[in-house]
Design an enzyme around this catalytic site. Structure first.
Site, PDB file in Angstrom:
ATOM      1  N   HIS A 172       0.817  -1.216   0.000  1.00 12.79           N
ATOM      2  CA  HIS A 172       0.000   0.000   0.000  1.00 12.79           C
ATOM      3  C   HIS A 172       0.849   1.264   0.000  1.00 12.79           C
ATOM      4  O   HIS A 172       0.345   2.367  -0.240  1.00 12.79           O
ATOM      5  CB  HIS A 172      -0.922   0.005   1.220  1.00 12.79           C
TER       6      HIS A 172
ATOM      7  N   ASP B 113      -2.166   1.986  -4.749  1.00 11.91           N
ATOM      8  CA  ASP B 113      -3.440   2.384  -4.153  1.00 11.91           C
ATOM      9  C   ASP B 113      -4.461   1.258  -4.296  1.00 11.91           C
ATOM     10  O   ASP B 113      -4.398   0.447  -5.223  1.00 11.91           O
ATOM     11  CB  ASP B 113      -3.976   3.645  -4.822  1.00 11.91           C
TER      12      ASP B 113
END
Length: 419
Positions: free
Chosen positions: A391, A395
């Site tokens: 992450h 995204d």
């Protein structure tokens, strides 16, 4: 007589220390030139250390699991002539491999003992931390048969355990098992297993990945009915000449095509330098289980391979990894990883990233389920993709759209080949 000292060689890539994984000899053994003396583990692969001389082992420089500096004394061998004890040069260039080779190594030149298959011997009471003398092939034989080596009497030189000793132990066990076995008996035995070699490296890499990366997973189900029909058709038509196809080459192809629109997924993240490198080449790591643990050989330039080329390379690399013959280059350089447990794939999994990559695609098993299509209940072949992403780089929306793109390609397999 003289002494030939072998130092821990410089394996390259700036490596200053390596882990001593396994000895193939012990003090007193006679060795011949090119005989493998030990296995050492780097961050990427297992490496054989061969003997450059004939002679007799007089001392060992470390214990399995010990981390040794490059240039430190690995082993001393008594040889004819003056030896090299004064200058102690580094060993001959090692032969790379991914894990200990499971074939038998040449035994020292000694008379071969008589077979003991028919001889009944009492179990040996060794200490829990005592390592019996046996070749890698014998150790694998014992592991496959579930035989604790420390209980087996060795009939070879210096008490070395031979294949015949394992057979004798099994025969003896078969004759007494019915009289002594009690499946309801209380058990208080404990077995301590040192975390060394490949298992230690796997543990370190997995811990490092979960500590450094911000993992998140995304799961999507895919209707692979049409894809499997295409696979079966291609195998019936071309399997004899080109080889059989599994679903993995199709999934690799879908990843390659989808990555054209999601270059941020095919990337490596150097979190020390704070730099993301997006790559045009798609080097797909294929997670493979071997006798020494999980390995990830790499299908290089998957974007330039057709289905059969990809299938052939996956098979070649998986075989090399399982046999302990994959090179360091074949085990490094991946840009994205594909992992599958085949029939054991379960419903959902949460695969751990193969750093410095930022994505791993996990394949779960195929199951037939009733699905509603255009108001009708029909039986379809369904499969989940359980994928993880970093992450810090990827995204959530990009990850979901990437997997949806893979899904669309697999559910309409003709689109895999449209340009």
């Amino acid at each position: 007589m003289g002494t030939h000292v072998i130092k821990m060689p410089d394996i390259g890539e700036g490596i200053a220390e390596v882990e001593l994984s396994q000895w193939h000899v012990k003090v007193g053994d006679l060795v011949v030139e090119d005989q493998v003396l030990a296995d050492v583990m780097t961050d990427k692969a297992m490496v054989d250390i061969p003997s450059p001389v004939h002679g007799k082992v007089i001392s060992l420089g470390g214990e399995p699991g010990e981390v040794m500096a490059v240039g430190s004394i690995l082993i001393s061998i008594e040889v004819e002539g003056a030896g090299n004890a004064r200058e102690a040069p580094a060993a001959a260039a090692p032969v790379e491999k991914a894990a200990p080779v499971l074939e038998s190594k040449p035994e020292p030149v000694q008379s071969k003992p008589a077979p003991v298959a028919a001889k009944v011997q009492a179990p040996v009471a060794r200490e829990a931390n005592e390592r019996p003398l046996a070749s890698p092939a014998v150790r694998k034989h014992a592991l496959d048969a579930g035989i604790p080596l420390r209980l087996v009497q060795g009939s070879g030189p210096a008490g070395r355990i031979l294949h015949e000793d394992l057979e004798a132990y099994l025969q003896q066990g078969a004759s007494t098992l019915s009289a002594t076995a009690n499946p309801y008996a209380e058990r208080n035995d404990e077995h301590q297993i040192p975390v060394i070699g490949m298992r230690r490296k796997i543990a370190q890499r997995m811990q490092d990945a979960t500590r450094r990366a911000a993992h998140f997973s995304y799961v999507e189900e895919i209707d692979v009915t049409a894809l499997d029909e295409l696979r079966v058709h291609l195998n019936e038509k071309h399997g004899a000449a080109r080889g059989k196809l599994t679903l993995l080459p199709f999934i690799v192809r879908a990843m390659v095509v989808a990555l054209r629109d999601f270059p941020q997924i095919n990337a490596r993240y150097d979190d020390d330098a704070q730099v993301i490198t997006r790559l045009g080449a798609v080097h797909v790591g294929v997670a493979t289980q071997s006798d020494v643990g999980l390995m990830v050989p790499v299908v290089r330039h998957a974007e330039a391979r057709n289905l059969w080329g990809t299938a052939e390379e996956i098979t070649r690399l998986a075989t090399a990894a399982r046999n302990g013959k994959a090179s360091r280059d074949e085990l490094s350089g991946s840009t994205i990883t594909l992992t599958s447990l085949g029939a054991l794939g379960g419903i959902v999994s949460t695969p751990v990233l193969n750093l410095p990559e930022v994505a791993i695609v996990g394949v779960n098993r195929i199951v037939e389920r009733p699905m509603v299509i255009k108001g009708q209940i029909v039986v379809r072949k369904m499969m989940n993709l359980s994928s993880s992403f970093d992450h810090r780089v990827v995204d959530g929306m990009d990850a979901a759209q990437f997997i949806q793109a893979v899904r669309g390609l697999l559910e309409q397999p003709a689109s895999l080949f449209l340009e």
